[in-house]
Structure formats: C-alpha cells, structure tokens
Design an enzyme around this catalytic site. Structure first.
Site, PDB file in Angstrom:
ATOM      1  N   GLU A  63      38.465  41.754  33.321  1.00 44.91           N
ATOM      2  CA  GLU A  63      37.880  43.029  32.915  1.00 44.91           C
ATOM      3  C   GLU A  63      38.567  43.607  31.686  1.00 44.91           C
ATOM      4  OE1 GLU A  63      38.713  42.269  36.074  1.00 44.91           O
ATOM      5  OE2 GLU A  63      36.654  41.951  36.770  1.00 44.91           O
ATOM      6  N   HIS A  98      35.312  46.706  46.891  1.00 48.03           N
ATOM      7  CA  HIS A  98      34.029  46.568  46.195  1.00 48.03           C
ATOM      8  C   HIS A  98      33.047  47.695  46.486  1.00 48.03           C
ATOM      9  CE1 HIS A  98      35.562  42.344  46.431  1.00 48.03           C
ATOM     10  NE2 HIS A  98      35.208  42.380  45.163  1.00 48.03           N
TER      11      HIS A  98
END
Length: 326
Positions: A62, A131
C-alpha cells in the site's frame, strides 16, 4: 434510467473518465487478473476496447501504491488507486496525511495532488478485525483530504466522476455490501457536487442524518416508523469533508429531533461532529437532545454471532428514534 449494480455503475464512471481525460489511470493489486480485491474492475478492459496501458498492476504494498500515486499526481496525472480494504490505509498514513493532504497548501497551489483513493470498508461475511473497519472519522479530521461515502449505484457513479475531476486528494469509502447492490442509474453522463447532501426522504417529525450503507437502513427504519405514525426525514450526507451543514441544520430546525447513525464505532465517530454542530447551532430549535448511534468500541469479531452485535441495523435506528419522540 437503467438498473445497474454499484460495481457496474462505478466501472462505467471510471471508463467514461478515462475516455474523457488521458491523464486518468488506475492502479490496484491483481487488477488485470481478478479485477482488484472486490472484482470491481472486471470488465474495465473491455470498456476501454482492450487497452490496458492505463491499468497498472501493483505489488502488495500500500505504501508503494499511494506514494506512486502522489508522485504521479504532482506530475500532472490523475491516478485512481485501490486499497483493497480500508484497513490497509494505516500502512500509508504518511503519504496520505503529510504529503497528499498538505502539498497543495504548502506549495501555494502549485503542487496539486488530484488522486482518488478507493477504500472498500464495512462489516461483511466474517472477514475479521483486519478487514472491516469504517475509518471515515480519521480522514475527515485531516485538512486537505476530501472524504466521500456513496450510498447507491447512482450516487457512486456521480460522486466518483466528481472525485476524479477534483483538484484535491479524495478518500472514497465504499461499503463492501454495496458492490452487488442494484439501483436505477441515469443513462446520461452526470456528476454530483461535493458538500451537498441529498434529502432521501422528506419528513416532519424527526431527522435521520446518515451516509453510505446506513442510508438504505435508515430508509427501512423510516418505513417501520411510518406504521407507528412517525414521519421521518432521511438525509444522505454523501460527503463528510466537506459536509453540508446548511441542509442538516435546516432539517434539524424543522423537525426539532435528530438521530445520527453510522456503522463506525460510536466513540470518536463522525456522528460526534454532527451532533456537536447541531447542538451548538440549532439548540433553540431542538425538542430533545441529539441521539447518536454507532458500533460498539471493539475490534470487529470474525465469529458471526458476535459480528452481528456490531452492526447498526434498522431496528437500532427505530429504537433511537423512540428515544427522541417525547
């Protein structure tokens, strides 16, 4: 109008903007294979007539994705990047908070970071604490970032097109349950302005201030309340930074009762900002204190029975409305 899924509506928006502006490109993990983490880029290659030159697969990093996008934006490109899950954002906070958010201000407008960061979020299918978070309050607190939370296929398409054309970095938070959601979408090209809330349902007795997936749940709650003789107004904020204070205050002054609801944890959530502003600026019009509801202050469990206790559902909204109907 056509009936489309959220996934197809936003895919169409992206393809239209890539066709309109050659500086728009996409970066995501597993983009050309599985169509990204949620499969929501499947079909983009076909909409671009097989041209994949602006569809870039990325490593599982990321930090690399966001820092590359910041550099590309400063060089004049308009990247649309995908974080797969909003929980991946903490890995690149320096790039977002210290670089993307501040460059335009620090360089007197010469360093514009026009980029869109798509962030699927929310509770769905026992994905566990890594998540499922809703982190909108974090980014609404950062000057220079714009925060968007669409609620339907039509809203998603119009807001994504606006985000891509925007001159600032945009955090685009999409609840994972939305991608398969169907709704009516206009055939013509259109955009939706930031900072302008939508009155999803008019009412006179109580105001529900919501955004994202909570709009649909609020509308369900309004139907239940209607059977009890309670006329509910539902406001869809659309964007949290900027947010439409004028529309919210006007509705609060009209009904005199307000419930704020979001799936993010209640402690320190964006509902606190809404509640405080309403209480400060519409106090004399309120018949009861503002009630805000949100998730419990715990990491989201993976086990389904405990996960269900973390969801904010129409029944919770109905219960909150009963508290203000005095």
């Amino acid at each position: 109008m056509r009936t489309m899924t959220y996934k197809d509506a936003t895919l169409e928006a992206l393809a239209e903007e890539m066709g309109r502006d050659p500086t728009v490109f996409v970066m995501a993990e597993d983009l050309l294979g599985r169509g990204g983490g949620q499969g929501h880029y499947l079909g983009l290659r076909e909409l671009l007539n097989g041209d994949t030159s602006r569809m870039l697969d990325t490593p599982i990093s990321e930090t690399a994705i966001v820092s590359s996008a910041v550099g590309a934006a400063l060089a004049g490109m308009r990247p649309v990047i995908d974080m797969r899950f909003s929980n991946c954002l903490p890995a690149c906070m320096d790039e977002l908070v210290n670089q993307a958010a501040k460059s335009r201000y620090m360089f007197g407008g010469q360093g514009k970071v026009h980029m869109v960061v798509r962030c699927p979020d929310g509770i769905v299918k026992a994905q566990g604490a890594h998540h499922t978070d809703c982190l909108e309050a974090w980014f609404s607190h950062v000057p220079g970032l714009q925060v968007v939370v669409p609620s339907s296929p039509a809203e998603g398409k119009g807001l994504l097109k606006t985000a891509i054309r925007n001159e600032n970095p945009v955090i685009f938070l999409e609840h994972k349950t939305l991608f398969k959601t169907e709704g009516l979408v206009p055939e013509e090209s259109y955009t939706i302005p930031f900072g302008k809330a939508r009155i999803a349902r008019k009412g006179s007795d109580v105001t529900l201030v919501v955004y994202g997936v909570m709009v649909g749940r609020a509308l369900e709650a309004a139907k239940i309340l209607e059977t009890e003789g309670i006329d509910t107004e539902v406001l869809d904020l659309r964007t949290l930074s900027p947010w439409d204070k004028e529309t919210v205050l006007a509705s609060a002054r009209k009904t005199g009762r307000v419930v704020v609801a979001h799936e993010a944890v209640r402690q320190g959530g964006f509902g606190a900002e809404l509640s405080a502003t309403i209480s400060e600026e519409a106090f004399s019009s309120l018949r009861t204190p503002v009630v805000r509801i949100g998730g419990p202050f715990v990491p989201i469990p993976a086990t389904p029975p405990l996960e269900d206790l973390c969801r904010v559902l129409p029944a919770n909204i109905v219960e909150a409305v009963h508290k203000v109907m005095v």
